[in-house]
Design a protein around this motif. Structure first.
Motif: not given
Lengths: 142, 142
Positions: A41-68
């Motif tokens: 999802v981010v390979k072509d352009r950077p995205l905000r955490m919130a947008e990413l969470a929406a794109n991937l259909g996950m909660a913000k906290n889950a995303l935060s840890q995945l990004v970690d």
DNA sequence: TGCCGAAGTTCATGCCGTGAACTAACTTCG
DNA sequence: CGAAGTTAGTTCACGGCATGAACTTCGGCA
């Protein structure tokens, strides 16, 4: 009453088949499914955490840890480019970009194997229908 | 070079859409996806652990633990009906049977929603193709 | 009897997602 | 200005899930 048996059922099995093959391809590139999707999802352009969470259909906290976890591997990096200092965008590192492209190519190459037994017509149908459903049901990119 | 964009990609997104909806329906019945699939596979007849593992495409140890958790909820039970005392078969409890049938009906009812925007023709295509792929790629039941 | 392989289990480890509580930064409005 | 509320993102504890490695039990076979 629904004729033949289980439309819903069949969709679930279909998704399991896809999921399994995808997971296999991902582990061949030393990635988990979640990290692979993130990367793509981010390979072509950077995205905000919130947008990413929406794109991937996950909660913000889950995303935060995945990004970690993904950042710890050096595939992805957080940035803070906007005047609003709360927003964080996520981009790929050069290493991440390489992995993402190799994976993407491999997915395009090997995942359609599951449809190899279908007639060319049916393959076209499937491609079209998959695209319709995916774009209709994902808050997604495009 | 593959025309339009990403057949493989689209399949992955499709499977994510299905997976998400399925997970939602499962949690509505207080089940996880894995436990739900397990339940549906054994709901009509008991199966050996090894057969189950093959059907669900998971390792024997993973299955063993999944069964632990599901048995702890009283939905499923281990039996040892054969002369060969090593083999264990898994059957549903009455409670499990009820849950399985309610879930199955709900899946049949609500999962096809994701295809609601498709033309009737495409819905038939999808049903047929899903069945083909699922039966071709699963060591499965039939 | 003794050895090999098959069926299941157990354990430790790591990934993943959830709910609840939290920090920091922006916004609103008196 | 400054207090109240909102938004972006993080942290923590917890449980489900899958994997690899080691293990138990039992049957087959010589």
């Amino acid at each position: 009453m629904t004729e033949s048996q289980g439309f819903g059922d069949m969709l679930v099995w279909l998704s399991l088949v896809i999921q399994r093959r995808y997971a296999q391809i991902c582990t061949d590139h030393d990635l988990t499914s979640a990290q692979a999707s993130l990367l793509c999802v981010v390979k072509d352009r950077p995205l905000r955490m919130a947008e990413l969470a929406a794109n991937l259909g996950m909660a913000k906290n889950a995303l935060s840890q995945l990004v970690d976890r993904t950042e710890r591997r050096g595939l992805v990096q957080r940035e803070s480019p906007e005047p609003d200092r709360r927003v964080i965008t996520l981009g790929v590192t050069p290493a991440g970009k390489k992995v993402a492209e190799a994976l993407y190519a491999d997915v395009a190459d090997r995942l359609p194997d599951i449809a190899a037994d279908l007639s060319p017509d049916d393959q076209q149908h499937l491609r079209r229908i998959a695209t319709l459903i995916a774009t209709a049901n994902l808050p997604g990119p495009c």
